[in-house]
Design an enzyme around this catalytic site. Sequence first.
Site, PDB file in Angstrom:
ATOM      1  N   ASP A  16    -103.397  33.043  78.477  1.00  0.00           N
ATOM      2  CA  ASP A  16    -102.257  32.186  77.689  1.00  0.00           C
ATOM      3  C   ASP A  16    -103.132  32.143  76.255  1.00  0.00           C
ATOM      4  O   ASP A  16    -104.261  32.280  76.003  1.00  0.00           O
ATOM      5  CB  ASP A  16    -102.159  31.064  78.166  1.00  0.00           C
ATOM      6  CG  ASP A  16    -101.405  30.012  77.317  1.00  0.00           C
ATOM      7  OD1 ASP A  16    -100.566  30.402  76.800  1.00  0.00           O
ATOM      8  OD2 ASP A  16    -101.686  28.733  77.157  1.00  0.00           O
ATOM      9  N   ASP A  18    -102.301  29.161  73.295  1.00  0.00           N
ATOM     10  CA  ASP A  18    -102.381  28.104  72.901  1.00  0.00           C
ATOM     11  C   ASP A  18    -103.056  26.990  73.813  1.00  0.00           C
ATOM     12  O   ASP A  18    -102.835  26.937  74.963  1.00  0.00           O
ATOM     13  CB  ASP A  18    -101.109  26.990  72.706  1.00  0.00           C
ATOM     14  CG  ASP A  18    -100.133  27.962  71.738  1.00  0.00           C
ATOM     15  OD1 ASP A  18    -100.586  27.927  70.383  1.00  0.00           O
ATOM     16  OD2 ASP A  18     -98.941  28.226  72.027  1.00  0.00           O
ATOM     17  N   ASP A 329    -103.875  26.678  80.282  1.00  0.00           N
ATOM     18  CA  ASP A 329    -104.346  25.154  80.179  1.00  0.00           C
ATOM     19  C   ASP A 329    -103.192  24.359  80.968  1.00  0.00           C
ATOM     20  O   ASP A 329    -103.332  23.149  80.973  1.00  0.00           O
ATOM     21  CB  ASP A 329    -104.280  24.857  78.802  1.00  0.00           C
ATOM     22  CG  ASP A 329    -102.991  24.802  78.069  1.00  0.00           C
ATOM     23  OD1 ASP A 329    -102.339  25.856  77.753  1.00  0.00           O
ATOM     24  OD2 ASP A 329    -102.676  23.723  77.760  1.00  0.00           O
TER      25      ASP A 329
END
Length: 475
Positions: A16, A18, A329
């Site tokens: 991922d 961000d 996250d």
Amino acid sequence: MSEYFSLSDCDVIGFDLDHTLCRYHLKETSRLIYESFTRYLVEHKDYDKDLLILTPASWDFCFKGLVVDLEDGNLVKLAEDGTVLRATHGTNNLSTEEIIKHYGSKREWKNFDSLNTSFTKSTKYYFYDNYFDLPGALLCGRVVDMLLDNEYVYTFFFSKLYLLRGNEVNSDFWKDIVAAIDHNYNTSAFKEDAGWYFPSVKRDPGRYLQPCSESVKTWLRSMKSAGKVLLLITSSHSDYCRLICDHILGKDWEELFDIIITNALKPGFFSLVPQQRPFRTLVNDVEESEGLPSLDKPGWYSQGNWPHLHQLLKTMTGKPEPKVVYFGDSMRSDMFPASTFGKWETVMIVEEMEGEGIPRCDAAKTNEAQAEPRGKKGKFEDQGMKAPSAPSEQWGSYFVDSHKSGEGDEESQKLTWCCHSIHKYSTMAIPSVESIADLPLNYKFPRFCPNKPCTTGYYPRPPDSLLRKFQSQSS
């Protein structure tokens, strides 16, 4: 299943973007996000402009893992079994007696089974799972505070909060909050310079984004040199992705990845037929109207779905079942769907570990010091602003909390629902990619296992609250 996990055993390494590869200056970013949401409410929905005024102490309320219960207006922190550990109405704590009044003697949140088994959105609740909408929890709390101070009467109807003075409906504030999120984050906002979030980041990316350390860049290159397929999947649109990666990885960042997927709309990316979306090609950051029937080569794509990606990975690796590990996250967007539907190994980035005794690695500290905006260093620390990833005085630890059933009962330590979910849907947890970038690819990490202590699976070590819980159980 082996008790250990190694990147050298994987064929595909996915990321991922961000808060995974890209780390933000969380204090600066949180202030911007809060202001972006609030300015929309003030300027477009006629909310009180005093919502824009915050004290440094206000940020203690900002805590990842909270659930806003849209049926009674409370924000709740849940244990692994759905017990309400703590709750507020607005930003004000509910006492043990008040929690029992709302949720019964067992303090059970009635929508827990739905959230725990699907992680999907609902008209009955909203789960604050990532830093991009987390300041919205503080905003929700402050709106309710302000309405109570103004002696409004409020009620809940069809799972939406309507604010009433007598019988007159004045506003539907949850709908307004969602509209504020959409106004600032919709896919055209970056190109159109709309809202407040994207224009601010475009003007001064160094204020909000931390460049990756050289060790991370070297680590990515070493994996590609070792024959691994490198994959980037982000729900960010292509134009914002390019801005971020130019800043954090350098202008040649596209060479690091074999496949780049933007606007992936996770967790929907992992959905099966008939919900799955086709991949689309991009021309000048505009998606082609015609979806692709399949993927036949690596490259940069938009939207898409994991079954079509899986077929491409089979071709690229020459293996009938390529082994994929994915770094992310978000439990809702990354860990749960990738583990449950994709059957991928998952590594969760848990920045809250750094707030509980795990020191930042040297590369990360050096990189942050170099990236700190001139004239900004120490500004918010001096004002006493809490980082969103740090433990909260009001909400406690992200991992463990004390629980008391009622008056006279002894307190017991319970894993939070967020902590339990990490153990269930992640292979391992780390505070940042920098923490493992200097390790050899064949390094063997202990993985989360049902028959192992709850402290197993964290690298470089478990957070303090989990260690204390484990030690108290062992003594």
